[in-house]
Design a protein around this motif. Structure first.
Motif, short mmCIF file in Angstrom:
data_model
loop_
_atom_site.label_atom_id
_atom_site.label_comp_id
_atom_site.label_asym_id
_atom_site.label_seq_id
_atom_site.Cartn_x
_atom_site.Cartn_y
_atom_site.Cartn_z
N LEU A 64 0.83 -1.22 -0.05
CA LEU A 64 -0.10 -0.02 -0.01
C LEU A 64 0.80 1.29 0.16
N ALA A 65 2.08 1.28 0.84
CA ALA A 65 2.85 2.27 0.82
C ALA A 65 3.50 2.40 -0.44
N GLY A 66 3.85 1.50 -1.08
CA GLY A 66 4.74 1.59 -2.31
C GLY A 66 3.82 2.11 -3.18
N THR A 67 2.69 1.55 -3.18
CA THR A 67 1.57 2.24 -4.20
C THR A 67 1.43 3.70 -4.11
N ASP A 68 1.33 4.01 -2.91
CA ASP A 68 0.92 5.57 -2.51
C ASP A 68 2.22 6.44 -3.20
N PHE A 69 3.39 5.87 -2.71
CA PHE A 69 4.56 6.43 -3.25
C PHE A 69 4.63 6.53 -4.58
N GLY A 70 4.35 5.58 -5.32
CA GLY A 70 4.23 5.46 -6.83
C GLY A 70 3.15 6.52 -7.50
N ILE A 71 2.23 6.82 -6.91
CA ILE A 71 1.12 7.63 -7.45
C ILE A 71 1.69 9.09 -7.27
N THR A 72 2.31 9.31 -6.01
CA THR A 72 3.11 10.57 -5.82
C THR A 72 3.99 11.07 -6.61
N LEU A 73 4.82 9.85 -7.05
CA LEU A 73 5.81 10.32 -7.87
C LEU A 73 5.47 10.41 -9.27
N THR A 74 4.58 9.84 -9.91
CA THR A 74 3.65 10.02 -10.97
C THR A 74 3.06 11.21 -11.24
N THR A 75 2.32 11.99 -10.13
CA THR A 75 1.88 13.22 -10.37
C THR A 75 2.55 14.46 -10.01
N MET A 76 3.55 14.20 -9.30
CA MET A 76 4.17 15.39 -8.71
C MET A 76 5.01 16.25 -9.74
N PRO A 77 5.73 15.61 -10.50
CA PRO A 77 6.61 16.36 -11.46
C PRO A 77 5.70 17.48 -12.10
N THR A 78 4.65 16.79 -12.86
CA THR A 78 3.89 17.61 -13.91
C THR A 78 3.04 18.86 -12.80
N VAL A 79 2.31 18.47 -11.89
CA VAL A 79 1.64 19.40 -11.03
C VAL A 79 2.50 20.51 -10.30
N MET A 80 3.84 20.23 -9.84
CA MET A 80 4.77 21.11 -9.33
C MET A 80 5.44 21.98 -10.57
N GLY A 81 5.63 21.27 -11.79
CA GLY A 81 5.78 22.10 -12.98
C GLY A 81 5.00 23.17 -13.33
N VAL A 82 3.68 22.91 -13.19
CA VAL A 82 2.73 23.90 -13.67
C VAL A 82 2.42 24.87 -12.77
N LEU A 83 2.50 24.42 -11.57
CA LEU A 83 2.18 25.46 -10.22
C LEU A 83 3.55 26.42 -10.11
N LEU A 84 4.64 25.75 -10.07
CA LEU A 84 5.92 26.41 -9.60
C LEU A 84 6.46 27.14 -10.66
N LEU A 85 6.46 26.45 -12.02
CA LEU A 85 7.56 26.83 -13.10
C LEU A 85 6.59 27.12 -14.49
N ASP A 86 5.20 27.03 -14.08
CA ASP A 86 4.63 27.36 -15.42
C ASP A 86 4.87 26.84 -16.65
N LYS A 87 5.37 25.18 -16.36
CA LYS A 87 5.71 24.49 -17.48
C LYS A 87 4.49 23.44 -17.78
N ARG A 88 3.88 24.08 -18.78
CA ARG A 88 2.45 23.65 -19.05
C ARG A 88 2.43 22.31 -20.18
N GLU A 89 3.60 22.52 -21.07
CA GLU A 89 3.52 21.51 -22.41
C GLU A 89 4.07 20.23 -21.80
N ILE A 90 3.33 18.89 -22.28
CA ILE A 90 4.04 17.78 -21.88
C ILE A 90 3.61 16.90 -23.44
N ALA A 91 4.75 16.22 -23.85
CA ALA A 91 4.77 15.41 -24.86
C ALA A 91 3.55 14.63 -24.87
N GLN A 92 3.07 14.12 -26.14
CA GLN A 92 1.94 13.09 -26.16
C GLN A 92 2.34 11.77 -25.45
N GLY A 93 3.55 11.26 -25.96
CA GLY A 93 3.72 10.09 -25.49
C GLY A 93 4.12 10.02 -23.94
#
Length: 311
Positions: A64-93
């Motif tokens: 359960l902890a590993g799954t939660d860890f994985g979900i966080t690592l999956t969403t964190m980069p783009t969320v923080m990129g948008v909020l902190l760096l205004d980095k909105r573009e993401i490649a389709q792949g």
């Protein structure tokens, strides 16, 4: 802007109308993300190192902890990129892969909660046979089955995303990629992508929830048959942490589903907020629940800090 370019990157979206405050909004998000990584990382470290936690119940907790860890690592980069760096573009792949892991790990989490219910069912219904039934090899097979179900079942709707043409707006409604967001941008027949997820939710989340409920009805029936009130309380107390995690997970799932199905006229910020609650609240709460309600986890935390304080 990208309407005539099918291969152009998608554009992620933060909090519409609050773009000027994204830097401020990023602070609590960053704190929550770090708390989730720290809490679940600590659980994984404790279960790995503490011999007293090398039991089926804690192996499932590690999943359960590993799954939660994985979900966080999956969403964190783009969320923080948008909020902190205004980095909105993401490649389709990259977007499709992120979507794949987000939905896969959600199904895995539901499966782990089901496995934890099975663990509590065996521990209370047949305590003398607990270790002979839930051997290390059987726990490993259950874990592999949960992973396979998640990683295989989500492939059918995600793979078509790679060859769909995208000739409409490339703007997504979240700061991360979700299948239901991406498929709406495709200029193709998406009937399968609309129908299959409904079927998948029914045979994973809904079915898992029903089996968990049924297992606890049987557990309650067994507990009520115990003569001693003290033993009844002790048996039920071993289930409190799991029940709390189940409620946290499925209440957020139901809340998000209701908002999407019946809250079409609700403000956009309500939809966005519920999505973040769904992805952040269970991973944030699960380590807290187990740290507060499980004495062995508490003792291991105290021992860990005492060791480091002496060092």
């Amino acid at each position: 802007m990208w309407s005539n370019n099918s291969a152009a990157p998608f554009l992620l979206t933060g909090f519409l109308g609050s773009e000027a405050s994204h830097h401020l909004i990023s602070i609590p998000f960053f704190i929550i993300y770090l708390s989730i990584l720290f809490g679940n990382g600590t659980l994984l470290f404790l279960i790995w190192n503490a011999h007293s936690l090398h039991e089926p119940m804690y192996y499932f907790l590690a999943m359960l902890a590993g799954t939660d860890f994985g979900i966080t690592l999956t969403t964190m980069p783009t969320v923080m990129g948008v909020l902190l760096l205004d980095k909105r573009e993401i490649a389709q792949g990259a977007c499709f892969i992120q979507s794949y892991f987000i939905h896969t790990l959600a199904i895995v989490e539901s499966g782990v909660l089901l496995a934890m219910a099975y663990d509590r069912f065996i521990a209370i219904r047949t305590p003398l046979r607990y270790k002979s039934i839930l051997t290390d090899s059987r726990v490993m097979k259950i874990g592999l089955g949960i992973l396979l179900r998640g990683f295989v079942s989500i492939m059918p709707p995600i793979l078509p995303l790679f060859w769909f043409p995208y000739c409409r707006s490339h703007v997504l409604s979240h700061a991360f990629c979700l299948h239901q967001d991406v498929m709406k941008l495709a200029c193709a027949d998406i009937t399968f992508n609309r129908v299959y997820p409904v079927f998948l939710v029914a045979v994973t989340f809904f079915l898992d929830a029903l089996i968990i409920l049924f297992s606890y009805i049987l557990i309650l029936k067994t507990v009520m048959g115990i003569a001693s009130a003290e033993e009844q309380a002790k048996a039920l107390n071993t289930c409190v942490s799991h029940i709390s995690c189940v409620l946290v997970f499925y209440i957020t799932v139901i809340g998000l589903t209701f908002i999407h199905r019946f809250g079409k006229h609700a403000p956009h910020v309500v939809h966005i907020t519920m999505s973040y609650v769904y992805f952040l609240f269970p991973p944030f709460m699960n380590p807290i629940i187990y740290s507060i309600k499980t004495k062995q986890i508490q003792r291991s935390i105290v021992h860990l800090f005492s060791v480091y304080s002496r060092a």
